[in-house]
Scaffold this motif. Structure first.
Motif, mmCIF file in Angstrom:
data_model
loop_
_atom_site.group_PDB
_atom_site.id
_atom_site.type_symbol
_atom_site.label_atom_id
_atom_site.label_comp_id
_atom_site.label_asym_id
_atom_site.label_seq_id
_atom_site.Cartn_x
_atom_site.Cartn_y
_atom_site.Cartn_z
ATOM 1 N N TYR A 30 -90.248 -21.681 -45.874
ATOM 2 C CA TYR A 30 -91.164 -21.239 -44.826
ATOM 3 C C TYR A 30 -90.393 -20.392 -43.821
ATOM 4 O O TYR A 30 -89.263 -20.742 -43.458
ATOM 5 C CB TYR A 30 -91.781 -22.448 -44.112
ATOM 6 N N PRO A 31 -90.999 -19.291 -43.339
ATOM 7 C CA PRO A 31 -90.316 -18.498 -42.312
ATOM 8 C C PRO A 31 -90.259 -19.285 -40.999
ATOM 9 O O PRO A 31 -91.206 -19.981 -40.634
ATOM 10 C CB PRO A 31 -91.194 -17.251 -42.180
ATOM 11 N N TRP A 32 -89.137 -19.165 -40.325
ATOM 12 C CA TRP A 32 -88.870 -19.917 -39.104
ATOM 13 C C TRP A 32 -88.287 -18.954 -38.074
ATOM 14 O O TRP A 32 -87.206 -18.413 -38.279
ATOM 15 C CB TRP A 32 -87.928 -21.046 -39.438
ATOM 16 N N VAL A 33 -88.995 -18.744 -36.967
ATOM 17 C CA VAL A 33 -88.512 -17.913 -35.871
ATOM 18 C C VAL A 33 -87.951 -18.855 -34.821
ATOM 19 O O VAL A 33 -88.680 -19.671 -34.248
ATOM 20 C CB VAL A 33 -89.638 -17.021 -35.295
ATOM 21 N N ASP A 34 -86.656 -18.749 -34.591
ATOM 22 C CA ASP A 34 -85.907 -19.693 -33.754
ATOM 23 C C ASP A 34 -85.378 -18.965 -32.517
ATOM 24 O O ASP A 34 -84.584 -18.031 -32.646
ATOM 25 C CB ASP A 34 -84.758 -20.267 -34.589
ATOM 26 N N ARG A 35 -85.819 -19.402 -31.332
ATOM 27 C CA ARG A 35 -85.340 -18.824 -30.065
ATOM 28 C C ARG A 35 -84.379 -19.799 -29.409
ATOM 29 O O ARG A 35 -84.761 -20.895 -29.032
ATOM 30 C CB ARG A 35 -86.503 -18.525 -29.128
ATOM 31 N N GLN A 36 -83.119 -19.376 -29.300
ATOM 32 C CA GLN A 36 -82.092 -20.217 -28.685
ATOM 33 C C GLN A 36 -81.667 -19.606 -27.360
ATOM 34 O O GLN A 36 -81.579 -18.388 -27.235
ATOM 35 C CB GLN A 36 -80.884 -20.332 -29.603
ATOM 36 N N PHE A 37 -81.391 -20.460 -26.393
ATOM 37 C CA PHE A 37 -80.959 -19.991 -25.079
ATOM 38 C C PHE A 37 -79.446 -20.091 -24.977
ATOM 39 O O PHE A 37 -78.875 -21.169 -25.079
ATOM 40 C CB PHE A 37 -81.618 -20.805 -23.966
ATOM 41 N N ARG A 38 -78.815 -18.933 -24.795
ATOM 42 C CA ARG A 38 -77.348 -18.863 -24.611
ATOM 43 C C ARG A 38 -77.070 -17.898 -23.466
ATOM 44 O O ARG A 38 -76.539 -16.811 -23.685
ATOM 45 C CB ARG A 38 -76.671 -18.389 -25.893
ATOM 46 N N TYR A 75 -97.309 -19.365 -43.340
ATOM 47 C CA TYR A 75 -97.078 -20.643 -42.661
ATOM 48 C C TYR A 75 -95.806 -20.574 -41.826
ATOM 49 O O TYR A 75 -94.813 -21.241 -42.099
ATOM 50 C CB TYR A 75 -97.025 -21.774 -43.681
ATOM 51 N N LEU A 76 -95.847 -19.767 -40.778
ATOM 52 C CA LEU A 76 -94.713 -19.546 -39.896
ATOM 53 C C LEU A 76 -94.560 -20.704 -38.915
ATOM 54 O O LEU A 76 -95.541 -21.155 -38.320
ATOM 55 C CB LEU A 76 -94.934 -18.243 -39.119
ATOM 56 N N VAL A 77 -93.339 -21.165 -38.751
ATOM 57 C CA VAL A 77 -93.026 -22.174 -37.729
ATOM 58 C C VAL A 77 -92.116 -21.500 -36.700
ATOM 59 O O VAL A 77 -91.272 -20.678 -37.047
ATOM 60 C CB VAL A 77 -92.372 -23.443 -38.345
ATOM 61 N N ARG A 78 -92.349 -21.829 -35.437
ATOM 62 C CA ARG A 78 -91.544 -21.262 -34.351
ATOM 63 C C ARG A 78 -90.848 -22.391 -33.595
ATOM 64 O O ARG A 78 -91.384 -23.485 -33.494
ATOM 65 C CB ARG A 78 -92.426 -20.495 -33.369
ATOM 66 N N PRO A 96 -97.730 -24.046 -37.957
ATOM 67 C CA PRO A 96 -98.832 -23.126 -38.256
ATOM 68 C C PRO A 96 -100.225 -23.665 -37.939
ATOM 69 O O PRO A 96 -101.154 -22.889 -37.750
ATOM 70 C CB PRO A 96 -98.702 -22.865 -39.756
ATOM 71 N N ASP A 97 -100.375 -24.972 -37.833
ATOM 72 C CA ASP A 97 -101.678 -25.554 -37.494
ATOM 73 C C ASP A 97 -101.875 -25.657 -35.981
ATOM 74 O O ASP A 97 -102.887 -26.165 -35.510
ATOM 75 C CB ASP A 97 -101.855 -26.925 -38.142
ATOM 76 N N GLY A 98 -100.889 -25.168 -35.197
ATOM 77 C CA GLY A 98 -100.979 -25.197 -33.742
ATOM 78 C C GLY A 98 -100.357 -26.415 -33.097
ATOM 79 O O GLY A 98 -100.220 -26.472 -31.873
ATOM 80 N N SER A 99 -99.965 -27.407 -33.883
ATOM 81 C CA SER A 99 -99.347 -28.607 -33.314
ATOM 82 C C SER A 99 -97.949 -28.283 -32.787
ATOM 83 O O SER A 99 -97.257 -27.412 -33.303
ATOM 84 C CB SER A 99 -99.294 -29.733 -34.343
ATOM 85 N N VAL A 100 -97.567 -28.995 -31.738
ATOM 86 C CA VAL A 100 -96.270 -28.805 -31.098
ATOM 87 C C VAL A 100 -95.528 -30.130 -31.142
ATOM 88 O O VAL A 100 -96.073 -31.175 -30.779
ATOM 89 C CB VAL A 100 -96.428 -28.322 -29.642
ATOM 90 N N GLN A 114 -95.199 -28.668 -45.604
ATOM 91 C CA GLN A 114 -95.828 -28.841 -46.920
ATOM 92 C C GLN A 114 -97.252 -29.403 -46.770
ATOM 93 O O GLN A 114 -98.180 -28.943 -47.419
ATOM 94 C CB GLN A 114 -95.005 -29.776 -47.804
ATOM 95 N N ALA A 115 -97.392 -30.404 -45.910
ATOM 96 C CA ALA A 115 -98.689 -31.029 -45.718
ATOM 97 C C ALA A 115 -99.701 -30.042 -45.127
ATOM 98 O O ALA A 115 -100.863 -30.004 -45.556
ATOM 99 C CB ALA A 115 -98.560 -32.250 -44.809
ATOM 100 N N ILE A 116 -99.280 -29.232 -44.180
ATOM 101 C CA ILE A 116 -100.165 -28.222 -43.582
ATOM 102 C C ILE A 116 -100.606 -27.232 -44.649
ATOM 103 O O ILE A 116 -101.795 -26.927 -44.784
ATOM 104 C CB ILE A 116 -99.464 -27.498 -42.414
ATOM 105 N N ARG A 117 -99.673 -26.747 -45.436
ATOM 106 C CA ARG A 117 -100.005 -25.757 -46.483
ATOM 107 C C ARG A 117 -100.932 -26.361 -47.536
ATOM 108 O O ARG A 117 -101.836 -25.698 -48.027
ATOM 109 C CB ARG A 117 -98.722 -25.241 -47.153
ATOM 110 N N GLN A 118 -100.721 -27.610 -47.870
ATOM 111 C CA GLN A 118 -101.499 -28.258 -48.925
ATOM 112 C C GLN A 118 -102.777 -28.908 -48.396
ATOM 113 O O GLN A 118 -103.502 -29.555 -49.153
ATOM 114 C CB GLN A 118 -100.620 -29.284 -49.647
#
Length: 122
Positions: A30-38, A75-78, A96-100, A114-118
């Motif tokens: 799954y693609p994952w966009v990761d924002r790290q603070f440095r 199914y992008l996760v951020r 991807p389902d909006g849950s945080v 996997q559960a979200i996609r399926q």
């Protein structure tokens, strides 16, 4: 990939999976966009998959190795890291389902993705 009985120079903490004959690696990612603070935010694009980030196989008799990743681009996760590292501040994952979720883990939940996609309950 290990093709003989010699020890590899770099190993993960997990032993290699032994395989007889040819090897086909077919896994979900799954693609994952990761924002790290440095000092400022830096954004990286990663792949979220099952288990250890490094796959290790021992296939002494393999004549052919095929890698067939299944990238689920819809199914992008951020994730966003907290600006301050203090008790109770965790990486926040938006699925991807909006849950945080901010549960103290450093990687998104593969099982949840996997559960979200399926279409199942995570």
């Amino acid at each position: 990939m290990i093709f003989d009985d010699n020890l590899p120079q770099q190993r993960t903490m997990y032993p290699p999976k032994k395989v007889e004959g040819d090897l086909t690696i077919s896994k979900d990612y799954y693609p994952w966009v990761d924002r790290q603070f440095r000092g400022t935010y830096e954004t990286q694009v990663r792949l979220a998959g099952e288990g250890d980030i490094f796959l290790s196989y021992k296939a002494k008799s393999a004549q052919k190795v095929v890698f067939e990743p299944d990238l689920h681009t819809k199914y992008l996760v951020r994730s966003v890291w907290p600006q301050e590292q203090k008790p109770g501040s965790y990486i926040q994952f938006t699925y991807p389902d909006g849950s945080v979720v901010a549960d103290g883990k450093s990687r998104p939940s593969f099982k949840k993705l996997q559960a979200i996609r399926q279409g199942r309950q995570p």
